[in-house]
Design an enzyme around this catalytic site. Structure first.
Site, PDB file in Angstrom:
ATOM      1  CG  ASP A 122      17.856  20.196   2.514  1.00  0.00           C
ATOM      2  OD1 ASP A 122      16.612  20.162   2.579  1.00  0.00           O
ATOM      3  OD2 ASP A 122      18.555  21.117   2.987  1.00  0.00           O
ATOM      4  CE  LYS A 123      20.483  15.650  -6.232  1.00  0.00           C
ATOM      5  NZ  LYS A 123      20.466  16.297  -7.568  1.00  0.00           N
TER       6      LYS A 123
END
Length: 322
Positions: A144-145
């Site tokens: 995830d970012k």
């Protein structure tokens, strides 16, 4: 529903699986969505790891449940659009066929809606121009970012196929450090299926019709109002750790999607309160990765400690103990 983005050697097609395909095998669903291609061609794409189902490499017999994101890198389209950008990459290990990188929090892995550039993929195209010939520039899995930590990236097609096969059979092992809200007494396993939340496309949710998801966790350190966990994934569903820990009542500290980012006790130490207020992401770090080298077969294992922002948050939890 579909949109398309082109790379030098492939066109990336994105589809949202419609509800009328619920319960259909992924290869059959793609035969409907990609009506211009034969089912045997689609099955070949799946075997080559050119298909992603909610950020995971599926098997062709896996079923869809509606609402998932299907990404297909259709090969042999030579119209490059992704931009090569000179961005720094924190390389932990590298040889001629693959690398291990330590992704910093806030870095998007792959271009998409709202993030057309500035991603890891754009950096790979600059540092390794031949990666244009690979699906997703050799990226075989994602973080995830706002999750930091270790990822493997292929530099050749043989390595990409080998690493993808280990993802599919779960022999590529990943361990995470996760700081959650609340005190967990002991380790355990969460075995709850996950599917995309039909009411909020940003989120995943526990769904008895979803895909199997198994998370193992053990206590690494325990504080007055928080617990630091070591988490191992038996499966690799999108947002799996975040969804499973929230499900058992211990959301990740700072998680703006699944948790309560400002879960601050009334008697919280000032140092911890300051850290919690300034921490703007989920407290999750991919600390260890282990695999068989896709060319040599050599067992390799790498580990990196938490980044400074997460370490400062954990240190403040320790201060709050006193």
């Amino acid at each position: 529903m579909a949109d398309t983005q082109q790379s030098t050697e492939a066109t990336l097609h994105n589809y949202i699986v419609p509800d009328d395909l619920v319960g259909v095998r992924v290869d059959k669903a793609l035969a409907v969505l990609c009506s211009g291609h034969s089912r045997s061609t689609i099955q070949s794409w799946i075997k080559q790891g050119l298909v992603m189902l909610d950020d995971e490499v599926p098997k062709q017999k896996d079923k869809v449940y509606g609402g998932e994101l299907l990404e297909v890198s259709v090969p042999e389209i030579r119209q490059g659009e992704w931009e090569a950008q000179d961005l720094p990459i924190d390389i932990v290990y590298e040889d001629e066929s693959m690398m291990v990188i330590n992704k910093h929090a806030g870095w998007v892995v792959h271009p998409g809606a709202g993030n057309p550039d500035g991603t890891l993929l754009n950096a790979l195209l600059h540092h390794y121009p031949t990666s244009r010939q690979l699906a997703r520039a050799g990226i075989v899995h994602r973080l995830d970012k706002d999750t930091s930590g270790l990822m493997v990236v292929a530099k050749t097609e043989t390595a990409r196929l080998g690493l993808t096969a280990q993802l599919v059979d779960h022999s590529l092992h990943r361990e995470y450090l996760a700081l959650c809200n609340g005190r967990i007494i002991s380790g355990n396993t969460v075995d709850e299926p996950i599917a995309r939340d039909k009411h909020d496309r940003r989120k995943m949710a526990i769904n008895m019709m979803g895909k199997e998801a198994v998370t193992h966790y053990r206590v690494d350190d325990r504080f007055r109002n928080h617990t630091l966990l070591r988490v191992q994934l038996e499966t690799g569903r999108t947002h799996q750790i975040r969804v499973h820990l929230t499900h058992i009542g211990f959301s990740l500290a700072g998680d703006p999607v699944y948790g309560q980012r400002l879960a601050i006790a009334s008697d919280c130490a000032p140092e911890l309160e300051a850290q919690l207020r300034s921490f703007k992401r989920q407290a999750l770090h991919a600390t260890r990765i282990e695999y068989a080298h896709p060319i040599t077969g050599e067992h390799q294992s790498w580990e990196r400690s938490m980044p400074s922002d997460m370490q400062a948050l954990v240190d403040a939890c320790a201060i709050d103990n006193h």
